[in-house]
Scaffold this motif. Sequence first.
Motif, short mmCIF file in Angstrom:
data_model
loop_
_atom_site.label_atom_id
_atom_site.label_comp_id
_atom_site.label_asym_id
_atom_site.label_seq_id
_atom_site.Cartn_x
_atom_site.Cartn_y
_atom_site.Cartn_z
N LEU A 1 0.83 -1.20 0.00
CA LEU A 1 0.00 0.00 0.00
C LEU A 1 0.87 1.25 0.00
N ASP A 2 2.04 1.17 0.66
CA ASP A 2 2.94 2.32 0.65
C ASP A 2 3.49 2.55 -0.76
N VAL A 3 3.81 1.45 -1.45
CA VAL A 3 4.29 1.59 -2.83
C VAL A 3 3.20 2.25 -3.67
N ALA A 4 1.94 1.80 -3.47
CA ALA A 4 0.82 2.39 -4.22
C ALA A 4 0.68 3.87 -3.89
N MET A 5 0.90 4.20 -2.62
CA MET A 5 0.77 5.60 -2.20
C MET A 5 1.83 6.46 -2.89
N VAL A 6 3.06 5.92 -2.97
CA VAL A 6 4.12 6.69 -3.64
C VAL A 6 3.76 6.89 -5.11
N PHE A 7 3.26 5.84 -5.77
CA PHE A 7 2.83 5.99 -7.16
C PHE A 7 1.75 7.06 -7.27
N ALA A 8 0.77 7.01 -6.35
CA ALA A 8 -0.35 7.95 -6.42
C ALA A 8 0.14 9.38 -6.27
N LEU A 9 1.10 9.59 -5.34
CA LEU A 9 1.57 10.95 -5.09
C LEU A 9 2.44 11.46 -6.21
N LEU A 10 3.29 10.57 -6.75
CA LEU A 10 4.27 11.04 -7.72
C LEU A 10 3.77 10.93 -9.16
N ALA A 11 2.53 10.43 -9.34
CA ALA A 11 1.99 10.33 -10.69
C ALA A 11 2.02 11.69 -11.37
N ALA A 12 1.82 12.75 -10.56
CA ALA A 12 1.73 14.09 -11.15
C ALA A 12 3.09 14.59 -11.63
N VAL A 13 4.21 14.08 -11.05
CA VAL A 13 5.51 14.72 -11.31
C VAL A 13 5.88 14.67 -12.78
N THR A 14 5.80 13.48 -13.40
CA THR A 14 6.18 13.36 -14.80
C THR A 14 5.30 14.23 -15.67
N LEU A 15 4.00 14.21 -15.36
CA LEU A 15 3.06 15.00 -16.16
C LEU A 15 3.35 16.49 -16.05
N VAL A 16 3.57 16.95 -14.81
CA VAL A 16 3.87 18.37 -14.63
C VAL A 16 5.18 18.72 -15.32
N ALA A 17 6.16 17.81 -15.27
CA ALA A 17 7.43 18.06 -15.94
C ALA A 17 7.18 18.25 -17.43
N PHE A 18 6.39 17.36 -18.01
CA PHE A 18 6.10 17.45 -19.44
C PHE A 18 5.43 18.77 -19.79
N VAL A 19 4.34 19.10 -19.07
CA VAL A 19 3.57 20.30 -19.42
C VAL A 19 4.39 21.56 -19.16
N ALA A 20 5.07 21.60 -18.00
CA ALA A 20 5.82 22.81 -17.66
C ALA A 20 6.94 23.05 -18.66
N LEU A 21 7.66 22.00 -19.04
CA LEU A 21 8.76 22.17 -19.99
C LEU A 21 8.23 22.60 -21.34
N ALA A 22 7.11 21.99 -21.79
CA ALA A 22 6.58 22.32 -23.11
C ALA A 22 6.06 23.75 -23.14
N LEU A 23 5.41 24.19 -22.06
CA LEU A 23 4.85 25.53 -22.06
C LEU A 23 5.93 26.59 -22.01
N ARG A 24 7.10 26.25 -21.46
CA ARG A 24 8.19 27.21 -21.43
C ARG A 24 8.56 27.67 -22.84
N ARG A 25 8.49 26.72 -23.78
CA ARG A 25 8.91 27.07 -25.13
C ARG A 25 7.84 27.89 -25.83
N VAL A 26 6.56 27.59 -25.51
CA VAL A 26 5.48 28.28 -26.20
C VAL A 26 5.47 29.76 -25.88
N ARG A 27 5.77 30.07 -24.59
CA ARG A 27 5.67 31.48 -24.20
C ARG A 27 6.72 32.35 -24.86
#
Lengths: 101, 326, 96, 86
Positions: free
Chosen positions: D60-86
């Motif tokens: 369950l702890d492993v699942a919790m880490v996945f649940a919490l960090l699921a956003a990191v890769t996504l935010v990395a993708f969006v934040a990096l891509a939007l940097r170039r657009v601006r």
Amino acid sequence: MLDLVAGLLIALGTVFFVAGTVGLLRFPDIYCRLHALTKADGLGLALIALGASLMARTPGEVFRIVLIWFFVALASAVGGHLIAAYARRMDRTREGSLRHD
Amino acid sequence: MTDPLILFDLLLAGSIVALAVAVLSVRDLFTAIVVFIVFGLLSALAWARLAAPDVALAEAAIGTGVTGALLLKTLHHLRHFSDGQTQDAARDLTAVQPVPMGVTVANAAFCGLVALGLAVAFLGAPQAGPGFDALVSDAMPHSGVAHPVTAVLLNFRAYDTLMEVVVLLAAVIAVWQIERGLTEAPAPALGMVWAGFARLTLPAIVVIGTYLLWKGAEAPGGAFQGGAVLAAVGLLLLLSRLYVPQPSHRGLARWAFVLGTGVFAGVALLVTGGGRVAFQYPPEHAKTLILLIEGLVTISIAVTLAALFHGREPVALNAPESRHDT
Amino acid sequence: MTPDTIYGMTGIAVFAIGLAGALCAQDRLRRMLALKLCSVGAGFLLVVAAWRRPPDVPDPVPHALVITGIVVMVSATAVALALIRRLQTLEAEDAD
Amino acid sequence: MTTFLGGVLIVLLSSILAGLVRVLRGPRMADRMMAAQLFGTSAVAILIILSRVTDSPAFLDVAMVFALLAAVTLVAFVALALRRVR
């Protein structure tokens, strides 16, 4: 009895996951896919979490399962929003640059 | 014998191998990175299945957090600097002449041979030969903690762990030197929803990271898992520019980098001063010492991983060193 | 067929695939990914070596080694990726 | 019950494998990233069920880490891509 209910909930949740995957594969564009995804996987995980917490031994496990569900729901909602915002901005700049040309 | 999960195991193993092939064979680099992230996800599942929750935790925390973000950042940089919209431009810069067919075949044959040798060795090995389990469980009462993996990491094989912290330190020094004097990128606009999410989630990640650290004494978890989870907070702050590294924070960051190594080595020296061998903690203080080391090493790991992601050293914009230093 | 044989063979396959990729890859980022595959394959073999039939607990020493390996690998990855970025920047400047 | 849960695990894993088609086919980067996000949720579901089957709450702890960090890769993708657009 409790096991039966838990099994039913888990089976139902799995159906939602499968539905989400079908939506991911079949829907025509990114916004539709996003819709299928966030709804289906949010609800699917909620049902599975409910089923699993019915089978849990200690209150601590139930608490952790609820926490996991909460974080996944939050992250998937915000992730969906971010992806949609990103896709829309990309579409706009593409249109803008086309008009510019 | 008839484990109902054996089909699940076979399917998982098959998909892991297929994903490994896909990482190397898909043409688009971005797809390769996404497939690699999914590969990490599934291997964490396999490790959980092999009753290694500590390893699964470490892979989950580092694989989905720092590694994925680092790979995406590097790809973004590659495409940005070759300033083509497509990845073909990037490939033109890095790709070289086509490799002759014979070399490829020879490589494949060599790798096949290695795999064959490994397989023969693996299948021929005695089933479940004598491991270190008996030794570890004999020594557990003296370790000061109740979880065997933590006891191995911070007591029985503490030299290894000390060196691992040193490797992290060396890595951050190297990265700061490599990326000397690069300039900052502007902040992305992530919007209100993200701001609310950050306010709720970042403290939650801090709590969970601390919980993993604390739990390491008697159950799966510990300094590395906790540190990697805490590093995710740093990553999110850096990505969304909620925190921008200032030149004046450099000193603090340097202290945080050496904190773990310093305390680890300091405790070892202190123990030697008491007439013992370096990591033979006095039993009555063992738990305190281990928790002290773990806590400070966690801070060090979290800051170092975040700095490894950020890359460049924060310098003033009009500093003498500029990007065109060659 | 027990989990340890299945995942042991998986680890060997992943290691070999990574090795082939590291030898044949055309660009630097892909070579990095191939080396990471190798490290995961090696991790599989160690975790399998620690596995014991369920009522017994697994051997903690290989687990600790794999955790150390994961952290060392992420440091190595960070340095390699920084080098890749720097090389690309320098090449782009040379091309101008 | 264990057999039933084993079946559920196989279905969930197969849904990940089917979703991989979307990662490979794209067509946009956001499509691939989105599919990866769904896999994170499926992995969490698999871990929750696996922790029931093998009776090990540590998953369950492993699942919790996945649940919490699921956003990191996504935010990395969006934040990096939007940097170039601006």
